[in-house]
Design an enzyme around this catalytic site. Structure first.
Site, PDB file in Angstrom:
ATOM      1  N   ASP A  51       1.628 -12.670  43.176  1.00  0.00           N
ATOM      2  CA  ASP A  51       1.120 -13.271  41.933  1.00  0.00           C
ATOM      3  C   ASP A  51       1.333 -14.783  41.891  1.00  0.00           C
ATOM      4  OD1 ASP A  51       0.646 -10.701  41.374  1.00  0.00           O
ATOM      5  OD2 ASP A  51       1.979 -10.544  39.626  1.00  0.00           O
ATOM      6  N   GLU A  53       1.284 -16.918  44.221  1.00  0.00           N
ATOM      7  CA  GLU A  53       0.294 -17.623  45.039  1.00  0.00           C
ATOM      8  C   GLU A  53      -1.022 -17.726  44.280  1.00  0.00           C
ATOM      9  OE1 GLU A  53       0.550 -19.251  47.923  1.00  0.00           O
ATOM     10  OE2 GLU A  53       2.685 -18.875  47.587  1.00  0.00           O
ATOM     11  N   TYR A  54      -1.374 -16.616  43.609  1.00  0.00           N
ATOM     12  CA  TYR A  54      -2.603 -16.605  42.814  1.00  0.00           C
ATOM     13  C   TYR A  54      -2.499 -17.662  41.707  1.00  0.00           C
ATOM     14  CZ  TYR A  54      -6.453 -15.023  39.901  1.00  0.00           C
ATOM     15  OH  TYR A  54      -7.613 -14.980  39.173  1.00  0.00           O
ATOM     16  N   ASP A  55      -1.342 -17.660  41.037  1.00  0.00           N
ATOM     17  CA  ASP A  55      -1.142 -18.618  39.938  1.00  0.00           C
ATOM     18  C   ASP A  55      -1.265 -20.054  40.426  1.00  0.00           C
ATOM     19  OD1 ASP A  55      -0.781 -16.484  38.323  1.00  0.00           O
ATOM     20  OD2 ASP A  55       1.408 -16.612  38.289  1.00  0.00           O
ATOM     21  N   SER A 100     -29.564   7.092  24.642  1.00  0.00           N
ATOM     22  CA  SER A 100     -28.401   7.976  24.501  1.00  0.00           C
ATOM     23  C   SER A 100     -28.638   9.206  25.382  1.00  0.00           C
ATOM     24  CB  SER A 100     -28.199   8.350  23.042  1.00  0.00           C
ATOM     25  OG  SER A 100     -29.364   8.948  22.570  1.00  0.00           O
ATOM     26  N   LEU A 101     -27.749  10.162  25.300  1.00  0.00           N
ATOM     27  CA  LEU A 101     -27.859  11.353  26.162  1.00  0.00           C
ATOM     28  C   LEU A 101     -27.903  12.604  25.300  1.00  0.00           C
ATOM     29  CD1 LEU A 101     -25.042  10.446  28.720  1.00  0.00           C
ATOM     30  CD2 LEU A 101     -27.460  10.671  29.282  1.00  0.00           C
ATOM     31  N   GLU A 131     -21.169  12.367  37.100  1.00  0.00           N
ATOM     32  CA  GLU A 131     -20.222  11.282  36.782  1.00  0.00           C
ATOM     33  C   GLU A 131     -19.380  11.693  35.585  1.00  0.00           C
ATOM     34  OE1 GLU A 131     -22.576   7.941  35.472  1.00  0.00           O
ATOM     35  OE2 GLU A 131     -23.905   8.087  37.186  1.00  0.00           O
ATOM     36  N   LYS A 133     -18.019  11.354  31.873  1.00  0.00           N
ATOM     37  CA  LYS A 133     -18.555  10.698  30.669  1.00  0.00           C
ATOM     38  C   LYS A 133     -17.396   9.925  30.047  1.00  0.00           C
ATOM     39  CE  LYS A 133     -21.444  11.308  26.665  1.00  0.00           C
ATOM     40  NZ  LYS A 133     -20.709  10.475  25.736  1.00  0.00           N
ATOM     41  N   ASP A 135     -15.140   7.647  27.712  1.00  0.00           N
ATOM     42  CA  ASP A 135     -15.059   7.589  26.257  1.00  0.00           C
ATOM     43  C   ASP A 135     -14.735   6.162  25.815  1.00  0.00           C
ATOM     44  OD1 ASP A 135     -15.146   8.443  23.717  1.00  0.00           O
ATOM     45  OD2 ASP A 135     -13.283   9.587  23.760  1.00  0.00           O
ATOM     46  N   ARG A 154     -24.282  -1.850  22.580  1.00  0.00           N
ATOM     47  CA  ARG A 154     -25.482  -1.021  22.475  1.00  0.00           C
ATOM     48  C   ARG A 154     -26.129  -1.155  21.090  1.00  0.00           C
ATOM     49  NH1 ARG A 154     -26.476   4.248  20.735  1.00  0.00           N
ATOM     50  NH2 ARG A 154     -28.245   5.196  21.811  1.00  0.00           N
ATOM     51  N   GLU A 191     -19.817   1.300  30.638  1.00  0.00           N
ATOM     52  CA  GLU A 191     -18.947   1.622  29.512  1.00  0.00           C
ATOM     53  C   GLU A 191     -17.688   0.767  29.581  1.00  0.00           C
ATOM     54  OE1 GLU A 191     -20.286   3.937  27.605  1.00  0.00           O
ATOM     55  OE2 GLU A 191     -18.706   4.996  26.505  1.00  0.00           O
ATOM     56  N   TYR A 243     -22.610   2.367  35.047  1.00  0.00           N
ATOM     57  CA  TYR A 243     -23.293   3.626  35.376  1.00  0.00           C
ATOM     58  C   TYR A 243     -24.813   3.504  35.421  1.00  0.00           C
ATOM     59  CZ  TYR A 243     -23.064   3.860  30.243  1.00  0.00           C
ATOM     60  OH  TYR A 243     -23.126   3.567  28.906  1.00  0.00           O
ATOM     61  N   LYS A 336     -20.325  18.213  27.627  1.00  0.00           N
ATOM     62  CA  LYS A 336     -19.132  17.771  26.908  1.00  0.00           C
ATOM     63  C   LYS A 336     -17.961  18.747  27.070  1.00  0.00           C
ATOM     64  CE  LYS A 336     -19.264  14.809  23.971  1.00  0.00           C
ATOM     65  NZ  LYS A 336     -19.980  14.287  22.834  1.00  0.00           N
ATOM     66  N   CYS A 430      22.388  21.774  11.312  1.00  0.00           N
ATOM     67  CA  CYS A 430      21.555  22.585  12.192  1.00  0.00           C
ATOM     68  C   CYS A 430      21.069  23.819  11.412  1.00  0.00           C
ATOM     69  CB  CYS A 430      22.378  23.006  13.409  1.00  0.00           C
ATOM     70  SG  CYS A 430      21.570  24.278  14.383  1.00  0.00           S
ATOM     71  N   CYS A 433      22.993  27.125  13.128  1.00  0.00           N
ATOM     72  CA  CYS A 433      24.432  27.419  13.061  1.00  0.00           C
ATOM     73  C   CYS A 433      25.146  26.662  11.953  1.00  0.00           C
ATOM     74  CB  CYS A 433      25.097  27.145  14.405  1.00  0.00           C
ATOM     75  SG  CYS A 433      25.274  25.397  14.762  1.00  0.00           S
ATOM     76  N   CYS A 448      22.116  18.951  17.121  1.00  0.00           N
ATOM     77  CA  CYS A 448      23.121  19.830  16.538  1.00  0.00           C
ATOM     78  C   CYS A 448      24.409  19.607  17.315  1.00  0.00           C
ATOM     79  CB  CYS A 448      22.660  21.279  16.686  1.00  0.00           C
ATOM     80  SG  CYS A 448      23.991  22.458  16.504  1.00  0.00           S
ATOM     81  N   CYS A 454      26.441  27.197  18.995  1.00  0.00           N
ATOM     82  CA  CYS A 454      25.178  27.360  18.268  1.00  0.00           C
ATOM     83  C   CYS A 454      24.334  28.408  18.999  1.00  0.00           C
ATOM     84  CB  CYS A 454      24.439  26.026  18.212  1.00  0.00           C
ATOM     85  SG  CYS A 454      22.787  26.175  17.518  1.00  0.00           S
TER      86      CYS A 454
HETATM   87  S1  IVH Z   1     -25.904   7.114  31.064  1.00  0.00           S
HETATM   88  C1  IVH Z   1     -29.989   6.705  30.322  1.00  0.00           C
HETATM   89  N1  IVH Z   1     -23.551   7.643  32.057  1.00  0.00           N
HETATM   90  O1  IVH Z   1     -22.628   8.043  26.620  1.00  0.00           O
HETATM   91  C2  IVH Z   1     -28.676   7.205  30.084  1.00  0.00           C
HETATM   92  N2  IVH Z   1     -23.711   7.193  29.731  1.00  0.00           N
HETATM   93  O2  IVH Z   1     -24.222   9.618  24.763  1.00  0.00           O
HETATM   94  C3  IVH Z   1     -27.788   6.229  29.472  1.00  0.00           C
HETATM   95  N3  IVH Z   1     -21.563   7.227  28.569  1.00  0.00           N
HETATM   96  O3  IVH Z   1     -24.354   5.384  25.159  1.00  0.00           O
HETATM   97  C4  IVH Z   1     -26.389   6.548  29.504  1.00  0.00           C
HETATM   98  N4  IVH Z   1     -20.320   7.667  30.310  1.00  0.00           N
HETATM   99  O4  IVH Z   1     -22.045   4.917  26.112  1.00  0.00           O
HETATM  100  C5  IVH Z   1     -24.248   7.345  30.948  1.00  0.00           C
HETATM  101  N5  IVH Z   1     -21.522   8.082  33.071  1.00  0.00           N
HETATM  102  C6  IVH Z   1     -22.206   7.781  31.984  1.00  0.00           C
HETATM  103  C7  IVH Z   1     -21.597   7.625  30.725  1.00  0.00           C
HETATM  104  C8  IVH Z   1     -22.397   7.329  29.617  1.00  0.00           C
HETATM  105  C9  IVH Z   1     -20.313   7.421  29.014  1.00  0.00           C
HETATM  106  C10 IVH Z   1     -21.918   6.971  27.155  1.00  0.00           C
HETATM  107  C11 IVH Z   1     -22.779   5.762  26.938  1.00  0.00           C
HETATM  108  C12 IVH Z   1     -23.983   6.247  26.185  1.00  0.00           C
HETATM  109  C13 IVH Z   1     -23.491   7.542  25.636  1.00  0.00           C
HETATM  110  C14 IVH Z   1     -24.647   8.502  25.425  1.00  0.00           C
END
Ligand code: IVH
Length: 694
Positions: A51, A53-55, A100-101, A131, A133, A135, A154, A191, A243, A336, A430, A433, A448, A454
């Site tokens: 670190d 060296e990086y600094d 969205s999905l 992949e 999903k 969060d 988004r 994400e 993604y 999910k 307790c 006991c 306790c 006990c």
């Molecule tokens: S693909 C065309 N891949 O899920 C498809 N979304 O419910 C666009 N998300 O708004 C999304 N992991 O925020 C994709 N491996 C993944 C994801 C992913 C999380 C989220 C993303 C999207 C939401 C849709």
């Protein structure tokens, strides 16, 4: 005033005073080195330089930029932190909407999804890409000529917010793409999330500073990304996985972007963008389900939160044929996981007494389905946690069950608080006991003070003594122990060895045969090992590995019994607290009596022959255990390896000598392969143990 403007005012040195081209080259070289080392550190998790060296490099660049502000460019590594405080976020129109999905919750729905694709394509010859999903929050990064110029949330899919100054602070996101074959305009979609560890640290800092904590990593990531002051965002541990892509434009109209989703991700990775390591090509819906199961199994070990997996048609041409339905692609679906949080009523709070006397408040709940099972009890940890969360008996509460961990009560839902609730206070005595309960040395938990007087502690101590990794008394289940203690047939662990078959067969649901079998297992357990015996005694914080280390170090029980805390600290893994616990345990007269009684009932073990440390077969070999084992627990395997002289480490690096990879081993195995480190499977490990059996 921005930092750059301030610097400009203070140091009006003309660039023409020095040789400009030399300086530009020097600055570019510093960018290159800093970007390279930052990528190794943050993305590959494999730093090449220390670190400091990086600094040093970073400060060189800062000082050049301070003298010659003209040299500061948008992609300079110094431009990640700080910046001016915004008044609000500008709106950004997504030229290509952020979709969205559709969601699925069962294997049947995934089979249907696959069938629908087959019908649209008019054949079944298609690959899928699986992949996790993630969060977190969807983000679109815009690179122009390889330089990050904009990052937008988004929003509603059409219009998002410009959060560029905050996103610039995320170290894994390159400010400039690597290589030179990127299109003139490239939008990268992915994400932003907060890793679990960072989230815990952030909440701890918030508590220390008397500030509000975040309910989960997703909220913490969202709150951090929406900071108008990017210095605050910079202090938050955010990360990103990409993604997909949005707009791609090049001088010659369309840049020849790759033909499959997997190749696109590979290309993004090559340009230096972070990609989730858990992705996989799968060939049919059955393989999707196998992927789902494997990720669900790994979920609690992953360093970031996920709420399912996503399957996408891999071929871009096939994606185009399959098409979209309103705001979601038909060629992708989110599978999910069962929800990990649910709301229910807290009916009461009981206090449980553990083996070491720790009192734990346990919430009794109206049954609720969460994380795939029905939950009726959840821990509240201790009084401070109850106070911090402000939970009262009668409240509607959020219950969380993640992986295999004990369900916990996260918080009350204040908007649903009924008129009559009851504030809970830990009892001063307790509940089993009646002995005084006290909090020692600022510990969070009350204990306790009744010790083995006990019954609750006695029951737990006996259950532990009989358990598989301890004396392994087959047939002596928890219920039986409870009945025996309640009936005053046994008072402590040594009484087990004077039980008669007749006494046992008189108990509820115990026939002569099972009584005989139990007597046989009690008899068989007498032939044990010293590490098992020490572990079975149930000394606070002395697990299997410590018991093994103690046995190896002292070889004789009598030596451990008389060892002083200072000397005990010479045993590997034994620190001052554990040493104190061991010394205290053996200095208690009643423990001494119990041990004497146990030994007089002819419990025995083979002698341990001391080997000098460097004579041990795996002396100083650095070994990493990963994946799941079927024949023994990871802890047992770790203990055996330490016994054979190995150093067991949690992460793979150049210093690792051997990686033992069980089933479903993931990133550690991959890293071992990359670093060309010897890998052994579980069978190999068992052979090794057999070879060096003590
Ligand atoms: S693909 C065309 N891949 O899920 C498809 N979304 O419910 C666009 N998300 O708004 C999304 N992991 O925020 C994709 N491996 C993944 C994801 C992913 C999380 C989220 C993303 C999207 C939401 C849709």
């Amino acid at each position: 005033m921005s930092k750059t403007a301030a610097i400009k005012k203070k140091l009006p040195i003309e660039l023409s005073d020095v040789k400009k081209s030399d300086l530009v080259a020097q600055v570019q070289q510093l960018h290159k080195s800093l970007n390279y080392h930052s990528h190794r550190y943050y993305v590959l998790d494999d730093p090449e330089i220390p670190d400091v060296e990086y600094d040093k490099l970073f400060r060189q660049l800062e000082s050049l930029e301070a003298q010659y502000p003209e040299l500061i460019s948008l992609d300079s590594p110094t431009q990640r932190v700080g910046g001016k405080v915004l008044e609000n976020f500008q709106q950004v129109l997504h030229e290509m909407p952020m979709l969205s999905l559709s969601n699925a919750f069962s294997s049947d729905e995934i089979e249907d999804f696959s069938k629908r694709i087959g019908e649209r394509l008019e054949h079944d010859d298609f690959e899928l890409f699986a992949e996790p999903k993630l969060d977190g929050l969807a983000i679109s990064l815009r690179y122009e000529k390889g330089i990050l110029v904009q990052a937008a949330t988004r929003g509603d899919g059409q219009t998002g917010e410009d959060v560029t100054s905050n996103v610039r602070t995320i170290k894994t996101i390159p400010l400039r793409l690597s290589g030179n074959d990127f299109p003139k305009i490239l939008e990268v979609r992915g994400e932003i999330f907060m890793p679990k560890k960072g989230f815990e640290q952030l909440n701890q800092t918030q508590i220390n500073n008397d500030e509000k904590t975040f309910a989960n990593p997703r909220n913490a990531a969202a709150g951090s990304l929406r900071q108008l002051d990017s210095k605050i965002a910079a202090s938050r541990p955010l990360d990103m996985f990409c993604y997909g892509i949005g707009i791609v434009e090049d001088e010659n109209e369309n840049h020849p972007i790759e033909s499959t989703h997997s190749l696109i991700l590979q290309q993004l990775k090559y340009w230096g963008l972070p990609i989730c390591p858990e992705v996989k090509i799968v060939n049919n819906w059955q393989e999707c389900i196998a992927y789902y199961d494997s990720i669900l199994l790994k979920r609690s070990e992953l360093p970031y939160e996920i709420d399912g997996v996503v399957y996408k048609v891999n071929s871009i041409a096939q994606q185009q044929i399959v098409g979209f339905i309103s705001r979601a692609p038909r060629w992708a679906i989110a599978h999910k996981f069962p929800a990990e949080e649910a709301m229910t009523r807290l009916l009461n709070i009981d206090v449980q007494v553990g083996r070491t006397g720790a009192l734990t408040p346990v919430g009794r709940l109206e049954p609720v389905f969460v994380g795939g099972v029905t939950v009726t009890n959840a821990t509240l940890h201790n009084q401070s946690e109850i106070d911090r969360k402000g939970v009262r008996i009668g409240d509607m509460v959020i219950v969380r069950r993640a992986g295999d961990v004990i369900p916990e009560i996260v918080k009350p839902v204040l908007s649903k608080r009924p008129d009559k609730t009851q504030v809970f206070n830990m009892p001063e005595h307790c509940p089993i006991c009646g002995s005084l309960a006290e909090r020692i040395n600022d510990e969070a938990k009350s204990r306790c003070t009744g010790g083995l007087y006990c019954p609750a502690q006695r029951k737990e101590a006996i259950k532990h003594f009989a358990s598989r990794k301890a004396m392994d008394i087959d047939g002596l289940g928890d219920k039986l122990v409870e009945q025996m203690v309640d009936a005053e047939m046994i008072h402590d662990i040594s009484d087990l060895f004077s039980l008669s078959a007749e006494q046992i067969s008189n108990m509820e649901r115990m026939g002569e045969k099972s009584a005989d079998n139990l007597i046989k297992s009690i008899e068989a357990s007498k032939s044990t090992t010293l590490p098992r015996f020490i572990y079975a005694l149930g000394i606070r914080e002395v697990g299997e590995a410590t018991a093994l280390a103690l046995a190896n170090h002292y070889q004789l029980l009598s030596k451990i019994q008389t060892a002083k805390a200072e000397d005990l600290q010479n045993v590997p893994d034994v620190g001052p607290i554990v040493a104190h616990n061991i010394e205290t345990f053996f200095s208690q007269e009643h423990n001494d009596e119990v041990i004497k009684k146990l030994l007089s009932s002819s419990i025995h073990w083979p002698e341990i022959l001391k080997k000098e440390k460097d004579e041990l077969p795996l002396a100083d070999r650095v070994i990493v255990l990963t994946g799941s084992l079927s024949e023994m627990t990871r802890n047992d395997a770790k203990a055996r390896l330490i016994e054979l002289g190995a150093k067991v480490s949690g992460s793979v690096s150049k210093k690792t000598d051997l990686v033992i990879a069980g089933d479903k081993a993931g990133s550690k195995l991959k890293k071992a392969e990359e670093l060309d480190i010897e890998v052994m499977d579980e069978a190999g490990m068992l052979l090794l143990f057999k070879k060096y059996e003590l």
